[in-house]
Scaffold this active site. Sequence first.
Site, short mmCIF file in Angstrom:
data_model
loop_
_atom_site.label_atom_id
_atom_site.label_comp_id
_atom_site.label_asym_id
_atom_site.label_seq_id
_atom_site.Cartn_x
_atom_site.Cartn_y
_atom_site.Cartn_z
N ARG A 62 -5.83 -22.16 7.24
CA ARG A 62 -6.17 -22.77 8.53
C ARG A 62 -6.27 -24.28 8.46
NH1 ARG A 62 -9.81 -17.82 8.90
NH2 ARG A 62 -11.08 -19.18 7.63
N GLU A 116 -17.78 -16.85 -5.12
CA GLU A 116 -18.98 -16.04 -5.28
C GLU A 116 -18.80 -14.96 -6.33
OE1 GLU A 116 -22.10 -13.49 -2.53
OE2 GLU A 116 -20.55 -14.67 -1.58
#
Length: 187
Positions: A75, A112
């Site tokens: 994006r 993560e």
Amino acid sequence: MTADQADQADQAVLQKLEAGLRDIPDYPSPGILFKDITPLLADPALFAAAVDALAAAHRPGSGAEVDLVAGVEARGFIFGAGVALALGVGFVPIRKKGKLPHTTVSAEYTLEYGTAVIEMHDDAVRPGQRVLLLDDVLATGGTAEAAAGLLERVGAEVVSVAFLVELGFLNGRERLAGRDVKSLLNY
């Protein structure tokens, strides 16, 4: 237009941009409130307003002019290409590993639950060029930190790192300490 009138106009634009986002609860996992930008992208006036607002600080005469805009896949490409056109400068894609056809430089960063790698062509930026780095969302800051480091490693001056949305509660700005960070919308 007075400074107060300009500030009110800016606030009106930001309110319209915020209204163009859609909240998706529990995506991609339970407890997450996803900020969906696709309604904003589908509205040409809102999309243009977002591009204009992201470009504003780097227009000629601003003192923060840039030679290139770099956008992070995927994006960041959407906003980065539009901002590059608005500023009359070139665009540099920063992609996921293995997506570019020419010789690349890469940066690995921690997610993560693992690591990821981003790349750009090794000749995309010349030493000393001033670059605006763009992405849609600043979350934990890992991707932006890696992208800025990659640009700096090839000799670019990262003038600013800009985002449409910042999820402030994730403290991503901390990973970009010492850099000029701009976000249009903050949550």
